[in-house]
Scaffold this motif. Structure first.
Motif, mmCIF file in Angstrom:
data_model
loop_
_atom_site.group_PDB
_atom_site.id
_atom_site.type_symbol
_atom_site.label_atom_id
_atom_site.label_comp_id
_atom_site.label_asym_id
_atom_site.label_seq_id
_atom_site.Cartn_x
_atom_site.Cartn_y
_atom_site.Cartn_z
ATOM 1 N N UNK A 38 -2.991 3.728 -3.940
ATOM 2 C CA UNK A 38 -3.807 3.527 -2.742
ATOM 3 C C UNK A 38 -3.095 4.068 -1.505
ATOM 4 N N UNK A 39 -1.814 3.779 -1.375
ATOM 5 C CA UNK A 39 -1.050 4.256 -0.218
ATOM 6 C C UNK A 39 -0.968 5.775 -0.219
ATOM 7 N N UNK A 40 -0.782 6.363 -1.386
ATOM 8 C CA UNK A 40 -0.690 7.825 -1.482
ATOM 9 C C UNK A 40 -2.006 8.481 -1.089
ATOM 10 N N UNK A 41 -3.102 7.921 -1.545
ATOM 11 C CA UNK A 41 -4.405 8.473 -1.201
ATOM 12 C C UNK A 41 -4.667 8.391 0.295
ATOM 13 N N UNK A 42 -4.090 7.403 0.949
ATOM 14 C CA UNK A 42 -4.257 7.285 2.398
ATOM 15 C C UNK A 42 -3.308 8.204 3.158
ATOM 16 N N UNK A 77 -4.217 -8.232 -0.951
ATOM 17 C CA UNK A 77 -3.076 -7.332 -0.751
ATOM 18 C C UNK A 77 -3.569 -5.920 -0.392
ATOM 19 N N UNK A 78 -4.735 -5.542 -0.909
ATOM 20 C CA UNK A 78 -5.323 -4.240 -0.561
ATOM 21 C C UNK A 78 -5.677 -4.204 0.915
ATOM 22 N N UNK A 79 -6.229 -5.281 1.412
ATOM 23 C CA UNK A 79 -6.585 -5.353 2.835
ATOM 24 C C UNK A 79 -5.330 -5.198 3.700
ATOM 25 N N UNK A 80 -4.237 -5.829 3.300
ATOM 26 C CA UNK A 80 -2.974 -5.682 4.026
ATOM 27 C C UNK A 80 -2.524 -4.223 4.002
ATOM 28 N N UNK A 81 -2.573 -3.607 2.820
ATOM 29 C CA UNK A 81 -2.166 -2.205 2.679
ATOM 30 C C UNK A 81 -3.009 -1.297 3.579
ATOM 31 N N UNK A 82 -4.288 -1.538 3.627
ATOM 32 C CA UNK A 82 -5.185 -0.711 4.440
ATOM 33 C C UNK A 82 -4.824 -0.824 5.921
#
Length: 179
Positions: A38-42, A77-82
């Motif tokens: 997810x982080x890489x795609x962002x 945790x996805x919301x935090x990452x975003x």
């Protein structure tokens, strides 16, 4: 919202909420590839993705006690990452270089050049559109799950997806006409 499907994950989340560092570490170990992807795609670069994941893990650790529903850990945790990813983009240089070593994603049936064009076109989208595209097509989430993660109505997710796809078609078409 994406719900954890194993009783092991839920048990670990409950322990982490109660303060178990080991349980939190196990949860991160289980979800580390997902978080990195997810982080890489962002971000588009390995270094930035690793930094985003590191900040996500740290912030998640400090705020795990605020998680009310253990089954929703991955969405939480996805919301935090975003949010961290958005902040990272605001601080970073506008043009992001793409690493040649892309993380593994399911085969799109297109050449590496076309995939790079697609990733670059996605990165050029406004943040809200980029986010729904990544969550829908790279993480296979349903619109309801995306709405929960982004904290927006499902209808807004559908509208963002429609606008994002239209923008991508236009962007990719222009790229091939100019290329």
């Amino acid at each position: 919202m994406e719900i954890l499907d194993t009783s092991t994950d839920i048990r670990l989340v409950k322990k982490a909420i109660r303060g178990s560092v080991d349980a939190y570490g196990e949860l991160i170990e289980i979800h580390k590839n997902y978080l990195y992807r997810m982080a890489y795609l962002h971000s588009g670069t390995e270094d930035a993705a690793l930094e985003i994941v590191q900040e996500t893990i740290l912030k998640g650790f400090h705020s795990i006690k605020t998680l009310r529903n253990p089954e929703l850990f991955r969405s939480w945790i996805t919301r935090i990452l975003i949010h961290i990813s958005i902040d990272f983009h605001r601080k970073s240089v506008p043009s992001i270089q793409i690493d040649e070593n892309l993380p593994e994603t399911r085969s799109l049936g297109i050449s590496i050049e076309e995939r790079l064009d697609l990733y670059e076109a996605i990165r050029q989208l406004p943040e809200k559109y980029r986010l729904v595209i990544v969550l829908k097509y790279f993480d296979d989430l349903k619109q309801d799950e995306i709405a929960g993660i982004m904290n927006i109505p499902r209808g807004t997710v559908a509208a963002y997806l429609t606008r994002a796809r239209k923008e991508l078609r236009r962007s990719l078409k222009e790229g091939y006409l100019n290329g």
